[in-house]
Design a protein around this motif. Structure first.
Motif: not given
Length: 146
Positions: A22-36
């Motif tokens: 869950s932590l890995m997914i959160g760490v990977l999703v946050v930069p993608i959402i910021i770039s989106l």
């Protein structure tokens, strides 16, 4: 009522694995959402340069970029990832409840591109539903990888 030792012991290796994933997914999703969010803003500033049409169309200058954006998104999503149609939260909920359903690898990428074009063309939607679909797509990729 369980005492504190039972609660601590109940966190097994499987539980720790789920917490780490869950932590890995959160760490990977946050930069993608910021770039989106950033790319959507940049695309909207690009679309707003179509304001040169205002002497001819008045306030309707925003209609051609919105129509073109909707057409492009419709073609991309319909041809490449039909499961990315709509907001996306319903697909994530269905995939969660029907555990056997996994999204294709390209669904997240197609949804990313479609969200940039849709939001950047002036759609009033928010980034919540595309964020959930991107998170589910990333978790599916992690599942296949691990």
């Amino acid at each position: 009522m369980p005492d504190e030792k039972d609660v601590i012991v109940s966190v097994t290796a499987h539980g720790m694995k789920m917490i780490l994933l869950s932590l890995m997914i959160g760490v990977l999703v946050v930069p993608i959402i910021i770039s989106l969010s950033w790319l959507t803003t940049e695309y909207f500033s690009l679309v707003s340069q179509a304001e040169f049409l205002s002497p001819y169309l008045g306030r309707g200058w925003i209609i051609p970029p919105m129509l073109l954006g909707g057409l492009v998104v419709g073609l991309i999503v319909h041809r490449l990832a039909p499961e990315a149609q709509g907001p996306g939260a319903h697909v994530v909920i269905a995939a969660f409840h029907k555990r056997a359903v996994t999204l294709r690898k390209r669904t997240g990428f197609i949804n990313f591109i479609a969200t940039i074009i849709t939001e950047g063309s002036g759609s009033p939607d928010c980034l919540f539903s595309p964020s959930t679909l991107l998170g589910n797509s990333i978790s599916g990729c992690l599942e296949r990888f691990l």
